[in-house]
Design a protein around this motif. Structure first.
Motif, PDB file in Angstrom:
ATOM      1  N   ARG A  98       0.850  -1.195   0.000  1.00  0.00           N
ATOM      2  CA  ARG A  98       0.000   0.000   0.000  1.00  0.00           C
ATOM      3  C   ARG A  98       0.881   1.238   0.000  1.00  0.00           C
ATOM      4  N   ARG A  99       0.554   2.221  -0.830  1.00  0.00           N
ATOM      5  CA  ARG A  99       1.371   3.440  -0.896  1.00  0.00           C
ATOM      6  C   ARG A  99       0.891   4.505   0.074  1.00  0.00           C
ATOM      7  N   SER A 148       3.067  -2.078   6.119  1.00  0.00           N
ATOM      8  CA  SER A 148       3.626  -0.850   6.686  1.00  0.00           C
ATOM      9  C   SER A 148       2.624   0.302   6.799  1.00  0.00           C
ATOM     10  N   GLU A 149       1.833   0.520   5.790  1.00  0.00           N
ATOM     11  CA  GLU A 149       0.953   1.692   5.813  1.00  0.00           C
ATOM     12  C   GLU A 149      -0.475   1.344   6.237  1.00  0.00           C
ATOM     13  N   ARG A 162      10.110   9.411  -3.875  1.00  0.00           N
ATOM     14  CA  ARG A 162       9.521   9.076  -5.178  1.00  0.00           C
ATOM     15  C   ARG A 162       9.314   7.575  -5.358  1.00  0.00           C
ATOM     16  N   GLY A 163       9.926   6.767  -4.508  1.00  0.00           N
ATOM     17  CA  GLY A 163       9.798   5.315  -4.673  1.00  0.00           C
ATOM     18  C   GLY A 163       8.409   4.803  -4.327  1.00  0.00           C
ATOM     19  N   ARG A 164       8.192   3.496  -4.402  1.00  0.00           N
ATOM     20  CA  ARG A 164       6.878   2.915  -4.127  1.00  0.00           C
ATOM     21  C   ARG A 164       6.769   2.509  -2.660  1.00  0.00           C
ATOM     22  N   GLY A 165       5.593   2.608  -2.127  1.00  0.00           N
ATOM     23  CA  GLY A 165       5.303   2.120  -0.776  1.00  0.00           C
ATOM     24  C   GLY A 165       6.023   2.884   0.325  1.00  0.00           C
ATOM     25  N   ARG A 166       5.349   3.068   1.451  1.00  0.00           N
ATOM     26  CA  ARG A 166       5.917   3.702   2.661  1.00  0.00           C
ATOM     27  C   ARG A 166       6.621   5.019   2.351  1.00  0.00           C
ATOM     28  N   ARG A 167       6.137   5.790   1.428  1.00  0.00           N
ATOM     29  CA  ARG A 167       6.830   7.021   1.030  1.00  0.00           C
ATOM     30  C   ARG A 167       6.966   7.983   2.196  1.00  0.00           C
ATOM     31  N   GLU A 168       5.838   8.205   2.890  1.00  0.00           N
ATOM     32  CA  GLU A 168       5.842   9.171   3.997  1.00  0.00           C
ATOM     33  C   GLU A 168       6.800   8.729   5.102  1.00  0.00           C
ATOM     34  N   TYR A 169       6.709   7.434   5.421  1.00  0.00           N
ATOM     35  CA  TYR A 169       7.554   6.905   6.492  1.00  0.00           C
ATOM     36  C   TYR A 169       9.033   7.012   6.110  1.00  0.00           C
TER      37      TYR A 169
END
Lengths: 461, 269
Positions: free
Chosen positions: A280-281, A303-304, B231-238
């Motif tokens: 999940r993004r 994770s999200e 910019r990568g995929r998944g868990r961007r904010e983290y």
């Protein structure tokens, strides 16, 4: 005039502590009914001031003055006629408080201490509504006059202080409000967020309604069969979909609420993987209140994804309730302090005119004596006259200071009625602080001047 | 003396934020703490103004003066956040950096550099000012990222305690972090641009192997990595939050190493 030793306030009503919901709903007053009831109360019993607080958990008449039972009896009669025939006499469900008990009770109510869920915040607004309803009535004298006006203003202020300075309102105390709080802490604003509701449980519905109030817009209702999803979707102004379209819906939503009665997970980890092959993004809040659980717990390890089941939510609610219960002593201290403040204020209402009159009379005596003195001492210079004037004022203030302070303190301590009587007797003033008929007035300068002239003639003769 | 007052005001504001946090985010803590930050920034501005009036130069050269200015940029950034409800709570993580900067400045003495600078004039002023803005941008992103990681942990651990109530929402912190990194990146790029333009005009005065130049390039690279990770995929904010915290720590750590190993480096002759 006979004055009560306690505050002449009374409250009579029903609450969740004294009556079951079947009785409370019969005794509840709609806003228009509440206004009518207040007017009737005044016309029937001559009550000067009254406020009716009516919510789903309580209906209470606050009355002033309540020096005899007429007001209370009229309020009880209003409850009886409004409720109609009950299984037991209406009086069995009513509670009554008098004097300071009324002040404490209202402060506890507005602080949420007397609520079904300790610390709930809605009651504050309901108290304000009740007070504003009474003040908005176009009657003379006003239905919420000086005393109830002050009492309710203080109640609102006390409620605010208790919430600000104690943990009484800490955290959410219902599953629905916990869901909203969690969503807010993840997404900030919920405006435009999308919710997927799986199943049609009442709690999930409550949660969606709470989220919708916070701005959530896109609502999808998924059920095993589309036909069963449609009614709830229509009710929530959302879209219905069948469970086999979950994979398509999942990427579009931010929040999942699940409460189906399915015997197995309706959202297995494999399905989640199918929807999010690379994870999940964006954050996803998933709340699963079904038993057995609808959402595979392994999804919570993603994770999200923030996954909460019914036990997690119950634990959070229990923790909050425990914290709130621990805050009750601190809240009671604030209430006690402000109850005392209200009593002092009320006492001052009675004692202020007496003190004012006492001082006015003493001042009149002082002025008369000063004039008389200056007539005999005509040679005094202006500055010496000013000194004498200042001296007399200081002397008067010093002589009156202690009685004034003690009188105020006596009223606050509840033993002031006798003191006020004593002052009235000594100074000859009535209840409003006016000189009583037959009471000796301070001598006028002319009278005293005449006396001086006679005395001086006698001396010279 | 005025600097000392500003230092204690920043410290006081930090203590007020911590008290508010420990109280479970109850009471009028934010208003008082915000007011103290406001006063601190005004006093700090007065202190820097007094430096300018006294020495006839901006407090940009000399370790103490530069650190004080760096702290001031942080104070200004925090001041800009004060009107935004909840966001100002990031002060609890940013104020220690501001306070420590000012504290060190007071310890080493806030006075002009002992040695005459080769790089002078408006180019120098812009270079240093943009650099300060850049580092404070990352400091802000790092503070927001730090709080993001705590809040993320609280949510994952299913705890709704003091931290949960005090710390702003994840989305808010993420946005603040993004703004901090982007503002910082642009400012630092401009700062490096002004520095590079000067070296072109004065070849041979400072070399690429100078520790301070290497440090500036490292800082720029850290910004670039933080932005790329987003910019990568998944868990961007983290990932972004974690990268901001680690990147800022790396920049601070490397700065200390440079100061300890080659104290004379920089634009001094």
């Amino acid at each position: 005039m006979d004055r009560p030793k306690t505050l002449p306030l009374a409250v009579v009503g029903v609450s969740h502590r004294t009556a079951p919901v079947e009785v409370r709903e019969r005794m509840a007053f709609a806003p228009s009914e509440a206004e009518q009831a207040l007017l009737e109360l005044r016309s029937l019993a001559g009550v000067e001031e009254a406020v009716l607080l009516s919510t789903c958990n309580r209906s209470e008449f606050y009355l002033f003055p309540a020096v005899d039972r007429r007001g209370l009896a009229a309020a009880e009669e209003l409850f009886r006629s409004h409720a109609g025939d009950l299984e037991r006499p209406t009086a069995d469900f009513l509670f009554r408080r008098h004097g300071e008990g009324v002040v404490r009770h209202l402060f506890q109510v507005s602080s949420g201490l007397d609520s079904m869920v300790t610390g709930e915040a809605e009651i504050q607004g309901q108290v304000r509504d009740a007070y504003e309803r009474a003040t908005s009535l176009q009657v003379h004298p006003p239905m919420a006059g000086p005393v109830l006006n002050r009492l309710f203003q203080m109640a609102l202020s006390v409620g605010g202080q208790v919430r600000a300075h104690t943990a009484i309102g800490e955290g959410s105390a219902s599953v629905a409000s916990v869901a909203v709080e969690l969503a807010r802490k993840i997404f900030g604003s919920l405006r435009g967020k999308r919710v997927l509701v799986m199943g049609a449980g009442a709690t999930a519905e409550l949660m969606v309604e709470a989220l919708a109030r916070d701005g959530v817009r896109g609502i999808f209702v998924a059920n095993r069969t589309l036909e069963r999803a449609v009614p709830l979707a229509e009710k929530l102004h959302g879209h219905a979909l069948s469970m086999d379209r979950l994979v398509e819906a999942l990427p579009a939503v931010d929040i999942i609420l699940s409460s189906t009665a399915a015997p197995h997970p309706v959202l297995p980890h494999s399905l989640f993987r199918e929807a999010f092959p690379r994870g999940r993004r964006r954050p996803l809040l998933a709340i699963d209140i079904a038993i057995p659980r609808d959402i595979d717990p392994r999804i919570g390890d993603e994770s999200e994804v923030f996954l909460y089941n019914v036990d997690d939510l119950r634990k959070i609610v229990d923790d909050h309730v425990r914290v709130r219960a621990g805050a009750v002593p601190a809240a009671e201290r604030i209430i006690q302090q402000h109850s005392q403040e209200f009593r002092s204020w009320f006492a001052s209402l009675e004692v202020v005119p007496v003190i004012r009159n006492m001082r006015e009379r003493a001042e009149a005596h002082r002025q008369a004596e000063i004039e008389r003195l200056f007539r005999g001492l005509a040679h005094l210079k202006e500055e010496d006259r000013a000194r004498v004037e200042v001296f007399s004022r200081r002397l008067l203030n010093k002589l009156l200071h202690d009685p004034t302070v003690r009188l105020r303190k006596g009223m606050v301590d509840g033993a002031g009625a006798d003191l006020v009587d004593a002052v009235r007797f000594l100074y000859g003033v009535d209840a409003e602080g006016r000189p009583e008929e037959g009471a000796p007035n301070p001598p006028t300068s002319r009278e005293e001047g005449e006396g001086d002239a006679i005395q001086s003639k006698e001396r010279s003769g | 003396m005025i600097h000392l007052l500003a230092f204690f005001l920043y410290l006081g504001a930090f203590i007020l934020w911590v008290r508010f946090l420990l109280s479970g985010a109850r009471g009028d803590g934010p208003n008082v703490a915000s007011a103290v930050v406001g006063v601190a920034v005004v006093v700090h501005a007065a202190a820097l103004g007094s430096f300018w009036a006294r020495y006839g130069e901006l407090p940009l050269a000399g370790p103490g003066a530069a650190l004080s200015s760096l702290a001031f940029v942080g104070g200004m950034a925090l001041l800009a956040l004060l009107p935004v409800r909840q966001v100002s709570r990031v002060g609890v993580a940013l104020l220690p950096f501001i306070t420590v900067c000012l504290g060190i400045a007071l310890l080493v003495g806030i006075r002009p550099s002992d040695q005459a600078l080769v790089f002078q004039g408006p180019g120098f002023v812009l270079h240093v000012t943009f650099a300060f803005l850049g580092y404070q941008g990352l400091a802000m992103a790092s503070a927001a990222g730090f709080l993001y990681l705590i809040q993320h942990h609280e949510l994952k651990a299913k705890r709704m305690g003091r931290f949960f109530h005090f710390i702003p929402p994840l989305a808010t912190l993420d946005l603040l972090g993004q703004i901090g990194v982007w503002v910082g990146f642009v400012a630092l790029t401009l700062a490096l641009g002004f520095g590079w333009a000067w070296t072109v005009q004065h070849p041979g005065v400072i070399s690429l192997s100078d520790p301070k130049v290497l440090w500036a390039i490292l800082s720029w690279a850290v910004f670039a990595v933080v932005l790329l990770l987003r910019r990568g995929r998944g868990r961007r904010e983290y990932r972004s939050a974690l990268a901001s915290v680690l990147g800022f720590s790396l920049i601070l750590g490397s700065y200390l190493v440079i100061r300890l190993t080659s104290p004379g480096s920089g634009f001094l002759p």
